[in-house]
Design an enzyme around this catalytic site. Structure first.
Site, PDB file in Angstrom:
ATOM      1  N   LEU A 131      86.021   0.714  -2.943  1.00 45.59           N
ATOM      2  CA  LEU A 131      84.628   0.517  -3.321  1.00 45.59           C
ATOM      3  C   LEU A 131      84.567   0.165  -4.804  1.00 45.59           C
ATOM      4  O   LEU A 131      85.297   0.744  -5.613  1.00 45.59           O
ATOM      5  CB  LEU A 131      83.823   1.796  -3.088  1.00 45.59           C
ATOM      6  CG  LEU A 131      83.580   2.195  -1.638  1.00 45.59           C
ATOM      7  CD1 LEU A 131      82.787   3.505  -1.585  1.00 45.59           C
ATOM      8  CD2 LEU A 131      82.842   1.097  -0.891  1.00 45.59           C
TER       9      LEU A 131
ATOM     10  N   HIS B 228      65.861  -1.927 -40.020  1.00 46.89           N
ATOM     11  CA  HIS B 228      66.778  -2.448 -41.036  1.00 46.89           C
ATOM     12  C   HIS B 228      67.746  -1.349 -41.454  1.00 46.89           C
ATOM     13  O   HIS B 228      67.302  -0.229 -41.698  1.00 46.89           O
ATOM     14  CB  HIS B 228      65.975  -2.920 -42.250  1.00 46.89           C
ATOM     15  CG  HIS B 228      66.834  -3.404 -43.369  1.00 46.89           C
ATOM     16  ND1 HIS B 228      67.468  -4.622 -43.326  1.00 46.89           N
ATOM     17  CD2 HIS B 228      67.162  -2.830 -44.562  1.00 46.89           C
ATOM     18  CE1 HIS B 228      68.150  -4.792 -44.442  1.00 46.89           C
ATOM     19  NE2 HIS B 228      67.989  -3.716 -45.207  1.00 46.89           N
TER      20      HIS B 228
ATOM     21  N   GLY C 292      86.554 -20.570 -19.787  1.00 40.19           N
ATOM     22  CA  GLY C 292      85.335 -19.861 -19.401  1.00 40.19           C
ATOM     23  C   GLY C 292      85.420 -18.433 -19.926  1.00 40.19           C
ATOM     24  O   GLY C 292      86.227 -18.135 -20.826  1.00 40.19           O
TER      25      GLY C 292
ATOM     26  N   GLY D  19      88.356 -20.577 -12.776  1.00 41.65           N
ATOM     27  CA  GLY D  19      87.210 -20.265 -11.935  1.00 41.65           C
ATOM     28  C   GLY D  19      87.593 -19.383 -10.758  1.00 41.65           C
ATOM     29  O   GLY D  19      88.771 -19.097 -10.531  1.00 41.65           O
TER      30      GLY D  19
ATOM     31  N   GLU E 237      88.124 -14.294 -22.908  1.00 41.81           N
ATOM     32  CA  GLU E 237      88.306 -12.851 -23.113  1.00 41.81           C
ATOM     33  C   GLU E 237      89.794 -12.497 -23.203  1.00 41.81           C
ATOM     34  O   GLU E 237      90.205 -11.729 -24.082  1.00 41.81           O
ATOM     35  CB  GLU E 237      87.606 -12.059 -21.996  1.00 41.81           C
ATOM     36  CG  GLU E 237      86.087 -12.146 -22.122  1.00 41.81           C
ATOM     37  CD  GLU E 237      85.304 -11.327 -21.106  1.00 41.81           C
ATOM     38  OE1 GLU E 237      84.073 -11.285 -21.228  1.00 41.81           O
ATOM     39  OE2 GLU E 237      85.903 -10.724 -20.190  1.00 41.81           O
TER      40      GLU E 237
HETATM   41  P1  NAI Z   1      84.675 -20.492 -15.289  1.00 40.98           P
HETATM   42  O1  NAI Z   1      84.302 -21.398 -14.184  1.00 40.98           O
HETATM   43  O2  NAI Z   1      83.623 -19.852 -16.083  1.00 40.98           O
HETATM   44  O3  NAI Z   1      85.637 -21.251 -16.312  1.00 40.98           O
HETATM   45  C1  NAI Z   1      86.746 -21.996 -15.881  1.00 40.98           C
HETATM   46  C2  NAI Z   1      87.067 -23.035 -16.931  1.00 40.98           C
HETATM   47  O4  NAI Z   1      88.239 -23.703 -16.531  1.00 40.98           O
HETATM   48  C3  NAI Z   1      85.968 -24.085 -17.060  1.00 40.98           C
HETATM   49  O5  NAI Z   1      85.571 -24.198 -18.398  1.00 40.98           O
HETATM   50  C4  NAI Z   1      86.648 -25.359 -16.558  1.00 40.98           C
HETATM   51  O6  NAI Z   1      86.204 -26.514 -17.236  1.00 40.98           O
HETATM   52  C5  NAI Z   1      88.118 -25.063 -16.853  1.00 40.98           C
HETATM   53  N1  NAI Z   1      89.027 -25.845 -16.027  1.00 40.98           N
HETATM   54  C6  NAI Z   1      88.935 -26.107 -14.696  1.00 40.98           C
HETATM   55  N2  NAI Z   1      89.946 -26.894 -14.302  1.00 40.98           N
HETATM   56  C7  NAI Z   1      90.703 -27.139 -15.390  1.00 40.98           C
HETATM   57  C8  NAI Z   1      91.887 -27.893 -15.632  1.00 40.98           C
HETATM   58  N3  NAI Z   1      92.483 -28.569 -14.641  1.00 40.98           N
HETATM   59  N4  NAI Z   1      92.388 -27.924 -16.881  1.00 40.98           N
HETATM   60  C9  NAI Z   1      91.770 -27.249 -17.879  1.00 40.98           C
HETATM   61  N5  NAI Z   1      90.662 -26.538 -17.705  1.00 40.98           N
HETATM   62  C10 NAI Z   1      90.115 -26.474 -16.480  1.00 40.98           C
HETATM   63  O7  NAI Z   1      85.653 -19.427 -14.596  1.00 40.98           O
HETATM   64  P2  NAI Z   1      86.389 -18.128 -15.121  1.00 40.98           P
HETATM   65  O8  NAI Z   1      86.412 -18.007 -16.603  1.00 40.98           O
HETATM   66  O9  NAI Z   1      87.687 -18.156 -14.388  1.00 40.98           O
HETATM   67  O10 NAI Z   1      85.469 -16.980 -14.569  1.00 40.98           O
HETATM   68  C11 NAI Z   1      85.142 -16.911 -13.171  1.00 40.98           C
HETATM   69  C12 NAI Z   1      83.767 -16.334 -12.990  1.00 40.98           C
HETATM   70  O11 NAI Z   1      83.740 -14.990 -13.383  1.00 40.98           O
HETATM   71  C13 NAI Z   1      82.728 -17.077 -13.811  1.00 40.98           C
HETATM   72  O12 NAI Z   1      81.585 -17.277 -13.045  1.00 40.98           O
HETATM   73  C14 NAI Z   1      82.473 -16.148 -14.949  1.00 40.98           C
HETATM   74  O13 NAI Z   1      81.155 -16.270 -15.449  1.00 40.98           O
HETATM   75  C15 NAI Z   1      82.699 -14.783 -14.312  1.00 40.98           C
HETATM   76  N6  NAI Z   1      83.120 -13.858 -15.361  1.00 40.98           N
HETATM   77  C16 NAI Z   1      82.178 -13.346 -16.179  1.00 40.98           C
HETATM   78  C17 NAI Z   1      82.544 -12.529 -17.218  1.00 40.98           C
HETATM   79  C18 NAI Z   1      81.509 -12.014 -18.128  1.00 40.98           C
HETATM   80  O14 NAI Z   1      80.340 -12.103 -17.790  1.00 40.98           O
HETATM   81  N7  NAI Z   1      81.868 -11.478 -19.277  1.00 40.98           N
HETATM   82  C19 NAI Z   1      83.934 -12.174 -17.459  1.00 40.98           C
HETATM   83  C20 NAI Z   1      84.832 -12.805 -16.568  1.00 40.98           C
HETATM   84  C21 NAI Z   1      84.414 -13.601 -15.552  1.00 40.98           C
END
Ligand code: NAI
Length: 460
Positions: free
Chosen positions: A42, A437, A181, A266, A186
């Site tokens: 969970l 402040h 992304g 992604g 991170e």
């Molecule tokens: P993402 O989709 O946000 O980023 C993936 C990145 O990889 C994109 O900028 C894309 O242009 C790049 N990419 C794709 N194919 C590529 C290639 N062949 N060569 C180079 N770059 C390429 O996915 P991410 O960072 O893996 O995160 C997955 C999901 O999890 C997202 O929706 C994200 O928002 C969420 N997440 C949110 C967090 C937060 O809110 N702090 C933390 C971690 C994840």
């Protein structure tokens, strides 16, 4: 064996991650009988392989940064190294504590948890092993997995995903991060703080490319200053692995040697082999299609979270879970406003935003106003020695429709920004509020003062 003796429960939920368990908790609270099916633990990705453990690593990284930067605050300290086993046990203990709390919460609401891999076998039934759980409604909440690129094999040793990165027992000497992304940025931030040589490769032209361009540029500058190498607008061509590490090649001909390659391109939906398509659920590249009420094309089946196309964020999953539970209980919950969901990337510095980027606002509304307030004018930011800015996007003579921030701790400011965009506040309304402040939150106040034509700590 079907549960025919007891009859169908009100709601069968497949997947106990953020969206699934939130739906279970709310539905039970509203008096529905709920069965929650989970094959692992969970809490799902967020608790075990995502939000929570990564933020623990980021907190350890912040402590390393504090030690390394302490001299500039007049404190002599020596960084003596990282005990990754202890970092991991700290991280694991945070997860374990929250997991225990969640398990107790689910139990206390009388929700039946069935362990095992569920499979949708009809519009009103999920099979787990040889048991079939019947429900008046079914909610699909099976989440997502870390994707890779065609032909790029994850070996979990040299070529890894965030799942592997979270259980790494050492600090790598060097890493290539593919994808900038939230996940890529991170981990790049954590490993750089831990002392690794970090190179980011991103296909689009910016780090965090879905954020406002002003935020991306500030993060790029901050990461450059931290010594993180960036290849932006760069196409990945391939990787060769060897015992000692990887050689990553880009289409430009550049090659990069490193100990590890983190693939962060992604997350894809977990839907294959779960019976969805056989029962007639409409999908698109594995994502389950839903309407604004999170209903699939099969009336008794709803879906939410990372599994449907759209934002993949735990807090969206929570909100969607509550929404579905209330709808199924016969309430009329207010529609979810996906435009005004806060987003935070918890790197050093942080990137936080809510509402529309300037580019999206221009496309939707034509004429807009933007204003950038530099954190150089904010006392608390100077005390913390963090660089960054607050950028506002507003309609001319209309409400603020986007807030974009970069700087340490700005993630904690997004809640106020969220009220501003969700309540469609005018800059003059926010300018009227007296901010304490010296706090970082003053930067939001000052940005609105400036947008309202009353700039205070701003150079003309
Ligand atoms: P993402 O989709 O946000 O980023 C993936 C990145 O990889 C994109 O900028 C894309 O242009 C790049 N990419 C794709 N194919 C590529 C290639 N062949 N060569 C180079 N770059 C390429 O996915 P991410 O960072 O893996 O995160 C997955 C999901 O999890 C997202 O929706 C994200 O928002 C969420 N997440 C949110 C967090 C937060 O809110 N702090 C933390 C971690 C994840």
């Amino acid at each position: 064996m079907a549960d025919s003796a007891t009859g169908p429960v009100d709601l069968v939920i497949l997947g106990g991650g953020s969206g699934g368990y939130a739906a279970a908790l709310r539905a039970a609270e509203l008096g529905l009988s709920v069965v929650l099916i989970e094959k692992d633990k969970l809490g799902g990705t967020c608790l075990h392989r995502g939000c929570i453990p990564t933020k623990a690593l980021l907190h350890s990284a912040e402590i390393v940064d504090n030690i390394n930067e302490s001299e500039s605050f007049g404190i002599r300290s020596t960084f003596d190294g990282i005990d990754m086993a202890k970092v991991n046990s700290y991280k694991d203990s945070v997860v374990a504590g929250l997991f225990k709390g969640l398990t107790g919460l689910i139990r206390s609401r009388g929700i039946e948890v069935v362990e095992g891999t569920g499979r949708l076998v009809s519009p009103t039934a999920v099979a787990v092993g040889d048991r079939v759980v019947e429900g008046r409604h079914v909610l699909l909440a099976t989440g997502s997995y870390a994707k890779t690129l065609p032909g790029l094999d994850i070996d979990h040793e040299r070529v890894i995903t965030s799942d592997d990165a979270l259980v790494l027992d050492r600090v790598p000497a060097s890493v290539v991060v593919l994808g900038a992304g939230a996940i890529g940025c991170e981990f790049a931030s954590v490993w750089r703080s831990y002392g690794a040589e970090v190179t980011i490769v991103e296909a689009l032209g910016h780090l965090v490319p879905l954020e406002d361009e002003s935020s991306s540029k500030l993060l790029e500058r901050a990461f450059r200053k931290r010594g993180i190498t960036q290849h932006l607008g760069a196409r990945f061509a391939g990787v060769k692995t060897a015992d000692h590490g990887v050689t990553v090649s880009l289409e430009s001909g550049t090659t990069i040697d490193a100990e590890l390659l983190l693939v962060a391109v992604g997350r894809g939906p977990v839907s294959a082999g779960l019976g969805y398509e056989e029962v007639g659920i409409a999908t698109d590249r594995g994502y389950v299609l839903v309407d604004g009420d999170l209903r699939t094309n099969v009336p008794t089946v709803s879906a939410l979270g990372d599994l449907r196309p759209g934002l993949q964020l735990a807090h969206v999953g929570f909100a969607e879970g509550i929404y579905v539970a209330e709808r199924l209980a016969g309430l009329r919950p207010a529609p979810l406003d996906y435009d005004n969901v806060p987003r935070v990337t918890y790197s050093h510095p942080e990137v936080a935003s809510v509402g529309l980027t300037a580019a999206a606002a221009r496309e939707r509304h034509g004429e807009i106003r933007t204003l950038t307030y530099n954190l150089a004018g904010n006392g608390k930011s100077q005390i913390l020695r963090t660089a960054g800015a607050v950028t506002l996007v507003a309609l001319p003579d209309g409400p603020v429709i986007g807030v974009h921030m970069v700087g340490d701790r700005v993630g904690e400011l997004i809640a106020e920004a969220q009220l501003i965009t969700n309540w469609e506040a005018l800059a003059v309304d926010v300018a009227q509020l007296i901010h304490p402040h010296p706090t970082l939150s003053e930067a939001l106040g000052e940005a609105h003062l400036a947008l309202a034509g009353k700039p205070l700590h701003v150079h003309g």
